[in-house]
Structure formats: C-alpha cells, structure tokens
Design a protein around this motif. Structure first.
Motif, PDB file in Angstrom:
ATOM      1  N   TYR A  89     120.921  16.499   6.112  1.00 13.05           N
ATOM      2  CA  TYR A  89     121.398  15.553   5.103  1.00 13.05           C
ATOM      3  C   TYR A  89     122.222  16.259   4.033  1.00 13.05           C
ATOM      4  O   TYR A  89     123.192  15.714   3.520  1.00 13.05           O
ATOM      5  CB  TYR A  89     120.226  14.845   4.425  1.00 13.05           C
ATOM      6  CG  TYR A  89     119.621  13.690   5.199  1.00 13.05           C
ATOM      7  CD1 TYR A  89     120.311  13.072   6.240  1.00 13.05           C
ATOM      8  CD2 TYR A  89     118.362  13.203   4.874  1.00 13.05           C
ATOM      9  CE1 TYR A  89     119.755  12.011   6.934  1.00 13.05           C
ATOM     10  CE2 TYR A  89     117.801  12.139   5.561  1.00 13.05           C
ATOM     11  CZ  TYR A  89     118.489  11.547   6.588  1.00 13.05           C
ATOM     12  OH  TYR A  89     117.944  10.497   7.264  1.00 13.05           O
ATOM     13  N   ARG A  92     125.721  16.869   5.392  1.00 17.91           N
ATOM     14  CA  ARG A  92     126.458  15.609   5.538  1.00 17.91           C
ATOM     15  C   ARG A  92     126.825  15.022   4.182  1.00 17.91           C
ATOM     16  O   ARG A  92     127.916  14.472   4.004  1.00 17.91           O
ATOM     17  CB  ARG A  92     125.628  14.611   6.357  1.00 17.91           C
ATOM     18  CG  ARG A  92     125.611  14.971   7.847  1.00 17.91           C
ATOM     19  CD  ARG A  92     124.717  14.058   8.660  1.00 17.91           C
ATOM     20  NE  ARG A  92     124.972  12.659   8.403  1.00 17.91           N
ATOM     21  CZ  ARG A  92     124.044  11.700   8.467  1.00 17.91           C
ATOM     22  NH1 ARG A  92     122.802  12.004   8.761  1.00 17.91           N
ATOM     23  NH2 ARG A  92     124.353  10.458   8.223  1.00 17.91           N
ATOM     24  N   GLU A  95     129.711  17.058   2.701  1.00 23.01           N
ATOM     25  CA  GLU A  95     130.933  16.740   3.451  1.00 23.01           C
ATOM     26  C   GLU A  95     131.465  15.354   3.082  1.00 23.01           C
ATOM     27  O   GLU A  95     132.671  15.111   3.107  1.00 23.01           O
ATOM     28  CB  GLU A  95     130.678  16.828   4.956  1.00 23.01           C
ATOM     29  CG  GLU A  95     130.527  18.257   5.460  1.00 23.01           C
ATOM     30  CD  GLU A  95     130.077  18.338   6.911  1.00 23.01           C
ATOM     31  OE1 GLU A  95     129.777  17.274   7.521  1.00 23.01           O
ATOM     32  OE2 GLU A  95     130.010  19.471   7.432  1.00 23.01           O
ATOM     33  N   THR A 138     125.162  23.526  11.660  1.00 24.86           N
ATOM     34  CA  THR A 138     125.696  22.168  11.692  1.00 24.86           C
ATOM     35  C   THR A 138     125.122  21.406  12.877  1.00 24.86           C
ATOM     36  O   THR A 138     124.646  21.997  13.842  1.00 24.86           O
ATOM     37  CB  THR A 138     127.236  22.192  11.812  1.00 24.86           C
ATOM     38  OG1 THR A 138     127.576  22.930  12.983  1.00 24.86           O
ATOM     39  CG2 THR A 138     127.869  22.834  10.599  1.00 24.86           C
ATOM     40  N   SER A 139     125.207  20.100  12.797  1.00 24.35           N
ATOM     41  CA  SER A 139     124.721  19.257  13.888  1.00 24.35           C
ATOM     42  C   SER A 139     125.578  19.492  15.131  1.00 24.35           C
ATOM     43  O   SER A 139     126.809  19.462  15.055  1.00 24.35           O
ATOM     44  CB  SER A 139     124.800  17.786  13.479  1.00 24.35           C
ATOM     45  OG  SER A 139     124.594  16.965  14.616  1.00 24.35           O
ATOM     46  N   ASP A 143     129.818  12.231  17.344  1.00 25.44           N
ATOM     47  CA  ASP A 143     129.614  10.946  16.662  1.00 25.44           C
ATOM     48  C   ASP A 143     128.988   9.922  17.613  1.00 25.44           C
ATOM     49  O   ASP A 143     128.114   9.151  17.216  1.00 25.44           O
ATOM     50  CB  ASP A 143     130.941  10.406  16.120  1.00 25.44           C
ATOM     51  CG  ASP A 143     131.434  11.205  14.918  1.00 25.44           C
ATOM     52  OD1 ASP A 143     130.623  11.954  14.327  1.00 25.44           O
ATOM     53  OD2 ASP A 143     132.624  11.088  14.581  1.00 25.44           O
ATOM     54  N   ARG A 146     125.304  10.687  18.149  1.00 27.72           N
ATOM     55  CA  ARG A 146     124.544  10.278  16.959  1.00 27.72           C
ATOM     56  C   ARG A 146     124.339   8.766  16.959  1.00 27.72           C
ATOM     57  O   ARG A 146     123.249   8.263  16.669  1.00 27.72           O
ATOM     58  CB  ARG A 146     125.279  10.699  15.680  1.00 27.72           C
ATOM     59  CG  ARG A 146     125.136  12.169  15.350  1.00 27.72           C
ATOM     60  CD  ARG A 146     125.864  12.548  14.071  1.00 27.72           C
ATOM     61  NE  ARG A 146     125.553  11.645  12.984  1.00 27.72           N
ATOM     62  CZ  ARG A 146     126.445  11.169  12.129  1.00 27.72           C
ATOM     63  NH1 ARG A 146     127.712  11.497  12.211  1.00 27.72           N
ATOM     64  NH2 ARG A 146     126.080  10.371  11.157  1.00 27.72           N
ATOM     65  N   TRP A 200     120.322  14.865  11.133  1.00 22.32           N
ATOM     66  CA  TRP A 200     121.574  14.725  11.864  1.00 22.32           C
ATOM     67  C   TRP A 200     121.955  13.267  12.095  1.00 22.32           C
ATOM     68  O   TRP A 200     123.071  12.972  12.496  1.00 22.32           O
ATOM     69  CB  TRP A 200     121.489  15.433  13.217  1.00 22.32           C
ATOM     70  CG  TRP A 200     121.358  16.922  13.111  1.00 22.32           C
ATOM     71  CD1 TRP A 200     121.602  17.694  12.004  1.00 22.32           C
ATOM     72  CD2 TRP A 200     120.927  17.825  14.127  1.00 22.32           C
ATOM     73  NE1 TRP A 200     121.359  19.005  12.276  1.00 22.32           N
ATOM     74  CE2 TRP A 200     120.943  19.129  13.566  1.00 22.32           C
ATOM     75  CE3 TRP A 200     120.543  17.663  15.458  1.00 22.32           C
ATOM     76  CZ2 TRP A 200     120.596  20.248  14.329  1.00 22.32           C
ATOM     77  CZ3 TRP A 200     120.184  18.787  16.189  1.00 22.32           C
ATOM     78  CH2 TRP A 200     120.224  20.068  15.637  1.00 22.32           C
TER      79      TRP A 200
END
Length: 201
Positions: A89, A92, A95, A138-139, A143, A146, A200
């Motif tokens: 989190y 993210r 970012e 990083t994850s 996309d 996820r 993530w």
C-alpha cells in the motif's frame, strides 16, 4: 492555519481525528467525508490544503482518491492515514501521488507533525513500513492479474469472474495461474489473500 479534509468511512474515527487535530493551534479541519469519491469536490469547495485519506472507503479507495486529487487539484497534498499498514500500500499510495503514509495508531502529536511536514512539501512515511516496503519489492502482478485476484477474493468461480470481465474462462484461468505462480500460492483464493496481505490489491 493549515486547512484539513478528513476522509474516512467510519464517522467515529473521523470525529476523533477531527477533535485531536483541532486541538493544534495551526490546524483546522474544514471538511469531512465518508466516501473516497467525495474527496475532490469537498477539497475544492472547502479550500483544503491537506487531505487525510483512509484506504478502504466506499466509492473510491484512498489511493485512488490521492491520484484523483493530484490530477484535479495538484496544489493539494494528501496523507494516507490507515489501519492497514501493508508495505504494498505504501508504494502504491506514493505512486498515486500521496505525500505521506502513516498508520492510525500514530500518536496525535506525531500525526500533527506529519500534517505540517506534508503541507510544507516534505514526504512522510512510517519508518517501519518504509523498510518493509523496500524489502518486499514491487508487486509482480499485472493490472489484469490484480483485477482478477480482487474478484477471486470472495470465492467467485472462474466462470463468474470471466462473465463479469467479459473474458473467456481459459483466459481467466491463464491469468490466475500466472498470479498463483507469482505469489507462491496453491489456489486462486490463497493467491488473492497473499496479494491482499502484501497490499498488492
């Protein structure tokens, strides 16, 4: 005076934060909302300079609200204040445009100081979470992975997930298999839980 907006779906938490922050001579809570999709309009109408955002809210997450604020009101800063101190989190949120990330059990004086620092243009991140975030990396998820894992969290079948995103069942299985491999899980529900725990999703 630094003008603040509080966004949290729990009225009790919003009220407690407002009461604590209003005790500071240089801080003023000018708006409170309970939904993420109300943040930008409320910030615009109230003239808020710093928005304190919870992550899990109806309408829009706090991370998405931080991104919306950056796009619509680039001069307004955001500080994520959440119960969910997950390393993914943090990355993210930063970012997305948040200037800081702290957990809700931060002492009131430290929270007020974090608000002041964010207002002055500095970045504030809970040091333990920052260290975990660096170690976690990083994850690895795309996309699409996820998105599908998020739908798998409630135990939805592959056919139900496929129907909701307008993809073939085979394509959904391929994406979920990739996500299972990346998380080291055995099943899609386990992969979804691992990804959620790491922040993530």
């Amino acid at each position: 005076m630094i003008r603040l907006l509080l966004a949290d779906d729990q009225a009790l938490v919003r009220g407690a934060l407002a009461a604590l922050l209003d005790l500071e001579a240089d801080l003023e809570v000018v708006a409170q909302v309970g939904r993420g999709d109300e943040v930008v309009d409320a910030a615009r109408e109230s003239g808020a300079e710093v928005c304190l955002l919870d992550i899990e809210m109806p309408g829009m997450t706090g991370i998405d609200a931080a991104a919306a604020l950056r796009a619509a009101l680039p001069g307004v800063r955001s500080l994520v204040v959440t119960t969910f101190g997950r390393p993914g989190y943090v990355r993210r949120a930063i970012e997305a445009g948040a200037s800081g990330f702290v957990v809700k059990d931060t002492p009131a004086r430290q929270l007020a100081d974090a608000v002041r620092r964010v207002h002055s243009g500095l970045r504030v991140i809970d040091p333990d979470l920052a260290a975990e975030s660096l170690m976690d990396g990083t994850s690895p998820l795309t996309d699409r992975e996820r998105e599908l894992l998020t739908l798998a969290l409630d135990g939805s079948t592959v056919s139900a997930i496929a129907a909701s995103v307008h993809l073939s069942e085979g394509t959904v299985r391929n994406h979920l298999s990739a996500a299972i491999g990346k998380t080291g899980a055995s099943t899609r529900s386990e992969a979804a839980r691992i990804a959620q725990d790491r922040g993530w999703l």
